[in-house]
Write an enzyme that holds these catalytic residues in place. Structure first.
Site, PDB file in Angstrom:
ATOM      1  N   LYS A  33       0.839  -1.207   0.000  1.00 18.92           N
ATOM      2  CA  LYS A  33       0.000   0.000   0.000  1.00 18.92           C
ATOM      3  C   LYS A  33       0.868   1.248   0.000  1.00 18.92           C
ATOM      4  O   LYS A  33       2.015   1.242   0.467  1.00 18.92           O
ATOM      5  CB  LYS A  33      -0.973   0.038   1.193  1.00 18.92           C
ATOM      6  CG  LYS A  33      -0.331   0.016   2.596  1.00 18.92           C
ATOM      7  CD  LYS A  33       0.116   1.354   3.134  1.00 18.92           C
ATOM      8  CE  LYS A  33       0.792   1.281   4.485  1.00 18.92           C
ATOM      9  NZ  LYS A  33       1.579   2.425   4.862  1.00 18.92           N
ATOM     10  N   ASP A  47      -2.670  -2.031  10.048  1.00 16.89           N
ATOM     11  CA  ASP A  47      -2.693  -2.029   8.579  1.00 16.89           C
ATOM     12  C   ASP A  47      -3.214  -3.346   7.996  1.00 16.89           C
ATOM     13  O   ASP A  47      -3.352  -3.464   6.777  1.00 16.89           O
ATOM     14  CB  ASP A  47      -1.280  -1.783   8.020  1.00 16.89           C
ATOM     15  CG  ASP A  47      -0.822  -0.335   8.190  1.00 16.89           C
ATOM     16  OD1 ASP A  47      -1.658   0.528   8.537  1.00 16.89           O
ATOM     17  OD2 ASP A  47       0.384  -0.071   7.980  1.00 16.89           O
TER      18      ASP A  47
HETATM   19  P1  ATP Z   1       4.049  -0.368   8.342  1.00 22.00           P
HETATM   20  O1  ATP Z   1       3.999   0.615   7.199  1.00 22.00           O
HETATM   21  O2  ATP Z   1       2.942  -1.386   8.334  1.00 22.00           O
HETATM   22  O3  ATP Z   1       4.272   0.219   9.687  1.00 22.00           O
HETATM   23  P2  ATP Z   1       6.498  -1.158   7.148  1.00 22.00           P
HETATM   24  O4  ATP Z   1       5.913  -1.370   5.795  1.00 22.00           O
HETATM   25  O5  ATP Z   1       7.310   0.066   7.353  1.00 22.00           O
HETATM   26  O6  ATP Z   1       5.362  -1.258   8.191  1.00 22.00           O
HETATM   27  P3  ATP Z   1       7.243  -3.924   7.312  1.00 22.00           P
HETATM   28  O7  ATP Z   1       7.935  -4.363   6.063  1.00 22.00           O
HETATM   29  O8  ATP Z   1       5.840  -4.362   7.503  1.00 22.00           O
HETATM   30  O9  ATP Z   1       7.403  -2.359   7.496  1.00 22.00           O
HETATM   31  O10 ATP Z   1       8.167  -4.431   8.512  1.00 22.00           O
HETATM   32  C1  ATP Z   1       8.236  -3.867   9.778  1.00 22.00           C
HETATM   33  C2  ATP Z   1       8.973  -4.826  10.694  1.00 22.00           C
HETATM   34  O11 ATP Z   1       8.142  -5.949  10.940  1.00 22.00           O
HETATM   35  C3  ATP Z   1      10.244  -5.411  10.060  1.00 22.00           C
HETATM   36  O12 ATP Z   1      11.361  -4.653  10.404  1.00 22.00           O
HETATM   37  C4  ATP Z   1      10.300  -6.820  10.608  1.00 22.00           C
HETATM   38  O13 ATP Z   1      11.136  -6.888  11.740  1.00 22.00           O
HETATM   39  C5  ATP Z   1       8.895  -7.143  11.089  1.00 22.00           C
HETATM   40  N1  ATP Z   1       8.190  -8.219  10.312  1.00 22.00           N
HETATM   41  C6  ATP Z   1       7.486  -9.225  10.837  1.00 22.00           C
HETATM   42  N2  ATP Z   1       6.950 -10.001   9.878  1.00 22.00           N
HETATM   43  C7  ATP Z   1       7.307  -9.478   8.711  1.00 22.00           C
HETATM   44  C8  ATP Z   1       7.040  -9.838   7.361  1.00 22.00           C
HETATM   45  N3  ATP Z   1       6.310 -10.920   7.034  1.00 22.00           N
HETATM   46  N4  ATP Z   1       7.543  -9.053   6.406  1.00 22.00           N
HETATM   47  C9  ATP Z   1       8.275  -7.953   6.730  1.00 22.00           C
HETATM   48  N5  ATP Z   1       8.576  -7.597   7.980  1.00 22.00           N
HETATM   49  C10 ATP Z   1       8.097  -8.339   8.988  1.00 22.00           C
END
Ligand code: ATP
Length: 308
Positions: A19, A144
Site C-alpha cells: 500500500k 494495517d
Molecule cells: P508499516 O507501514 O505497516 O508500519 P512497514 O511497511 O514500514 O510497516 P514492514 O515491512 O511491515 O514495514 O516491517 C516492519 C517490521 O516488521 C520489520 O522490520 C520486521 O522486523 C517485522 N516483520 C514481521 N513479519 C514481517 C514480514 N512478514 N515481512 C516484513 N517484515 C516483517
C-alpha cells in the site's frame, strides 16, 4: 528441504498487495499510546506471494530473508496461530513468502503477509468465516492488516483500521524509490512527537481535497492532493530523502510523497508510459537503492487460482 518443513498435503497460494498512503493526517497521541489517524490507503500490484501447506510443525520462510524474522515472530506466523485459536481449528503449516514488498519501507509488507496467511489458512482449513470475522482477527494483529485484506482505495480512521471504501475511477501509475535502509514506524512517530513539541511542523490540509481528487479520477488532481504528516519526521531521520523527492519530480512525476512512515517515496505519474520514463531516470539518479513501477488500485489478499 528438511522433513519438518515438507508439505504433507495440498498447498494454497495467496497474493497480498502493498500500500501507499495517498493522504495521512496524524492527530495527537491517545491514552493507549496510538495516534488518531485519518488516512487514504491505496493498494498496489507490487505484491508478496505466500504458499501455505500443511506440515509437521509451524515454519515461516521468506525469500529473500533479509530483515524479516523467521518463525513465530513473523507476522504471517502470528496471524496463523491467532486464526487457529479463534477458529478452534487447523494445525501446523509451512509458510513460504516470496517477498517483493520492501521491508520496513512504509508499504505494510508485514501486514500484507499477515493478511495473506489469514486468507490462505482459512482456505486450507475450509473455515466457515466471512470477511467481517476475518477482518476482526486482522485488526488484532495490526492496524494495517484490515486494509491488506480489503485492498482497493479506502479511508482509514481510528488507528487506520476502521475502513470505508473510497469511490474512484482513477487507475494510478506509480514509481517507488526504495531507500538504502528502512525506518522503524515507532521511531518515525516518536520523531514527529518530538518535532511537534519543539514547534509546529506543517500539517496536511483536510482530507476532502483528496477525496474530491479521487472522485474526479484525474491523476494530476490526486498528485496535487498528496500529503503525509509523517513526511517531515521521516525526512528528519533520513535527510537524504529530500534529494530523492526532488529527483522524482525533476524526472517528470506529477507529485511525490513518502509512503506511510517511509522511507519509500511514491511518485505518481500521468500514465504507464510516463512511469517507465520516470523510473529509468530515477534509477540513474543515485538517490535511492532501487526503483519499482506499480499500479493501483489492486485487490486485497486473495487465493491465486491454481495454474496461474
Ligand atoms: P508499516 O507501514 O505497516 O508500519 P512497514 O511497511 O514500514 O510497516 P514492514 O515491512 O511491515 O514495514 O516491517 C516492519 C517490521 O516488521 C520489520 O522490520 C520486521 O522486523 C517485522 N516483520 C514481521 N513479519 C514481517 C514480514 N512478514 N515481512 C516484513 N517484515 C516483517
Amino acid at each position: 528441504m528438511p522433513p519438518a518443513q515438507r508439505a504433507d498435503g495440498p498447498s494454497v497460494r495467496v497474493r497480498a498487495p502493498s500500500k501507499v498512503n495517498l493522504y495521512l493526517a496524524v492527530g495527537d497521541v491517545r491514552e493507549d499510546g496510538y495516534h488518531d489517524l485519518v488516512t487514504v490507503f491505496h493498494a498496489l500490484d507490487l505484491a508478496d506471494e505466500l504458499t501455505v501447506a500443511p506440515s509437521r510443525r509451524y515454519t515461516v520462510r521468506c525469500t529473500p530473508p533479509d530483515g524479516v524474522p523467521p518463525g513465530a515472530k513473523n507476522l504471517a506466523g502470528v496471524a496463523v496461530r491467532l486464526l487457529a485459536r479463534r477458529a478452534k481449528a487447523g494445525g501446523p503449516v509451512a509458510i513460504d513468502i516470496a517477498k517483493q514488498i520492501p521491508v520496513a519501507g512504509g508499504m505494510a509488507g508485514g501486514s500484507a503477509d499477515a493478511a495473506a496467511a489469514l486468507v490462505g489458512c482459512a482456505a486450507l482449513w475450509e473455515l466457515d468465516l466471512d470477511r467481517r470475522a476475518l477482518t476482526e482477527i486482522a485488526r488484532e494483529i495490526g492496524a494495517d492488516v484490515p486494509f491488506a485484506l480489503s485492498g482497493g482505495t479506502a479511508l482509514g480512521t481510528g488507528r487506520g483500521d476502521l475502513l470505508s471504501p473510497v469511490m474512484t475511477r482513477a487507475r494510478l501509475h506509480w514509481v517507488l524509490a526504495i531507500a538504502e535502509s528502512g525506518l522503524s514506524t515507532p521511531a518515525v512517530f516518536a520523531e514527529l512527537d518530538r518535532l511537534r513539541e519543539q514547534g509546529s511542523p506543517p500539517r496536511v490540509k483536510p482530507v476532502d481535497t483528496m477525496l474530491a481528487a479521487l472522485a474526479s479520477g484525474e491523476p494530476a488532481k490526486v498528485a496535487a492532493a498528496l500529503g503525509n504528516d509523517l513526511q517531515v519526521a521521516a525526512v528528519s531521520l533520513q535527510p537524504e530523502l529530500r534529494r530523492t523527492l526532488r529527483a522524482g519530480e525533476a524526472a517528470g512525476a506529477l507529485g511525490g510523497v513518502i509512503s506511510g512512515s517511509g522511507p519509500t517515496v511514491a511518485f505518481l505519474c500521468a500514465d504507464a508510459e510516463s512511469a517507465g520514463a520516470v523510473a529509468a531516470e530515477l534509477a540513474g539518479s543515485g538517490t535511492c537503492r532501487s526503483v519499482r513501477v506499480a499500479a493501483g488500485p489492486a485487490p486485497g489478499a486473495r487465493v491465486v487460482p491454481t495454474g496461474r
